[in-house]
Scaffold this active site. Structure first.
Site, PDB file in Angstrom:
ATOM      1  CB  THR A 165      39.958 -49.313 -38.939  1.00 14.47           C
ATOM      2  OG1 THR A 165      39.534 -49.357 -37.577  1.00 14.47           O
ATOM      3  CG2 THR A 165      39.308 -48.143 -39.635  1.00 14.47           C
ATOM      4  CB  THR A 202      45.265 -48.480 -35.438  1.00 12.36           C
ATOM      5  OG1 THR A 202      43.940 -48.092 -35.058  1.00 12.36           O
ATOM      6  CG2 THR A 202      45.474 -48.276 -36.923  1.00 12.36           C
TER       7      THR A 202
END
Lengths: 165, 165, 165, 165
Positions: free
Chosen positions: D10, D81
Site C-alpha cells: 500500500t 502490511t
C-alpha cells in the site's frame, strides 16, 4: 442561491484502509467550499454516491427529477466522469430555464493531486455566468450537453464534432 | 486563447527555509493548470512577483499596459488580495472590449489549505463566460470592478454597496 | 510512556491569513501522531510556542527543568532548528538516566512539503531505541548533544568534528 | 550506509486515472527521503512492486536472499502490511548479524493522509539504533519478528503475546 447536487463519482471516492479499496463515505463538497472560502449562498444535497459506471437508468432519472424539482435556477451536479455526458444528454431538453453544470474529477479529491477543487470552482462560476442550458465543466472549460464526450483514451472531455466554436 | 498575467501575491508565495520567510520564486500557475487538467489554450506570462501591498503606481500601470497590449481578448490576472480592488479600478475604464478577471488567494498555493486552485478554476471560467468588463473573482463568485472591496477584518471580498444585485 | 514536550519552532508555524505572517496556534503534534497511526503511549505537553531564535535563556532553562521533572524516562522535544543544538547542550549534562531527543522541521508541518512528519517518526523511534543521553534527530539520523551544529548555509545538521563515527 | 529494499505494498500504490484502480509505478521512497531532507547515506533498490497479499513464496524467498546478499548491515524493507509479519518470520533466523526493519503504510503515500512518511522516518531510525535482529516498525514503535501480528480488524500491529515487554 446555487444548488449543488452530489451523485458521487471519482470526485468523492476515498481509500478504505481495512479493505484496500476505494469507496464512498460523506461528500467532500462542503469541505471544498470551505477551502475555496466560497461565500456565495449554496445548498448542498447528496442524491446518491455511486460510480457513474454503475449508475442505473432509474438513478439517472432521479438526477433529472431532482434538477427539475429544485427551487434553484442554477445547479451544479457532481458526477462520475464515465457517464457524465450521458446524464448531460438526459438533462438537456428537460430543465427549461435552468442553468445546470455537471462536473467531476479524474482523481479523487481525497488524493494529493486532484483536479476536484479546480473543477468545483470552475463549475460554480459557469453556473453563475452562463445562460439557461445544460453544460459539462471539465478540463478548465465547458461544453454544451449536445456536443460533449469523454475521450477515454486520453482521459479528457472534448466536443463531439471536430469543428470547435 | 486565454492569457494569464501573473503579478505574484499570496497566491504564489513560498516558504523559504534558509530565512524562515515567505518569498517568491517561479509562479505555480502552470503546475496548477496541469493539476486541474486544463485543456483550453492558455498563455501564461509573469509580469512581476510582488506582494500587492508593495505594488507601486508604476507597477500597477504596467499591469494595465500589459492587459491593453495583450493580443488576447480574455485575460486572467493573478494578484495579491490587498490591493486587487485598486488594480481592478485602474483597469476598469481602460480595456474596452476585453474580459479581464483578477483573482488571488488568501493562503499561498504552496500550503496545504489554499483557495488558490479553486480561485484559478473560478477565474478561468468567468473569463470564458462573461461579457466585456473587468471583474474580481474571489470567494466563489465575481464582482464588477466598480463595486468591490476587500473586507480586511473578515478576509473576504464584498460589494461596496449594501444592495446586492 | 514517551513524553513529547512542544516548544514551537518552524515545526508548528502556520500561515495567518489576516496578517500574511507566520504565527503559532495550537501544536500539530497530536494530529501528526494520528496521521502516523502511532499506537504507543505518548503524553504531549506544550511548554511554549516560540521561534527558537527568540527563545530566551529563561525559556531554555524551563525546557531543561521540564525534562528533569518529567516522570517519563524517554522524551522527545520539538524545537526550532536555529538554536536546537544550543538547547541540546543545555540539556546534555543535566538529565542523567534519561533519553532526550530533540527534533524540528525545516518547513512548517502545515505546508505541503514538510519534513515534520518524517522527523517526528524518526525522533520517536530514536527515543525508544537509544540509551541514556541527549540527541538531535534531524535529516534522518541522530547526533549526540556534544557533537552537533546546524549548518545554516545548507540548512542541515552535522557533526561538529569532521571525523564521523 | 543503509539499504532500502522496496517490495511495494500500500506504501507505494497510486491512483490510476484511466482505470480508476490502484496500481504501482515507480517507488516514492527517493521522493520521501528528499521530503524528509534525509542526509544519511542510503541506497534504494526496488526488488518488486506487489500487494503483499499477492506475494508468492518465491517472491518472499527473493526478499530473504536480497537481505542476505546485501553488502549493507542495516536494511529497511518496505512491504505491504497484510503479510509483513510473515516476511519478518521468513527473515528472522536467516540474516545473522544484520539489522532488518520492515515497514509499510496503511494508506498510500500518494494520498493526503498517509502514515508512509512517518513510518519511513521511524524505520530508518530503528535501523540505525537497534542491534542485530529483524523487526517490524509500524504505528510508531517496533516489534521483534517472532512476536508480531497485524490486527486486521483494527488495522494496527501488535505483539502476539498479551504480556508486553
Amino acid at each position: 442561491m446555487i444548488r449543488i447536487l452530489v451523485t458521487g463519482g471519482t470526485f468523492d471516492k476515498e481509500y478504505q484502509e481495512t479493505t484496500g479499496r476505494l469507496s464512498f463515505r460523506r461528500t467532500h463538497v462542503p469541505e471544498m467550499l470551505r477551502l475555496g472560502r466560497a461565500r456565495l449562498p449554496v445548498r448542498v444535497s447528496t442524491l446518491m454516491m455511486v460510480d457513474s459506471l454503475q449508475m442505473s437508468a432509474a438513478q439517472r432519472r432521479r438526477v433529472v427529477r431532482a434538477c427539475r424539482a429544485a427551487a434553484e435556477k442554477r445547479i451544479v451536479v457532481t458526477h462520475g466522469t464515465d457517464t457524465m455526458a450521458e446524464t448531460a444528454r438526459a438533462l438537456g431538453p428537460r430543465v427549461p430555464g435552468k442553468i445546470v453544470v455537471l462536473t467531476g474529477a479524474m482523481v479523487p479529491y481525497a488524493f494529493g493531486s486532484s483536479d476536484g477543487l479546480f473543477n468545483l470552482g470552475s463549475a460554480l462560476s459557469f453556473a453563475q455566468a452562463l445562460g439557461p442550458g445544460v453544460y459539462v465543466a471539465m478540463n478548465g472549460t465547458c461544453f454544451p450537453w449536445n456536443d460533449v464526450r469523454k475521450n477515454r483514451a486520453e482521459g479528457v472531455f472534448q466536443r463531439r464534432r471536430r469543428s470547435k466554436a
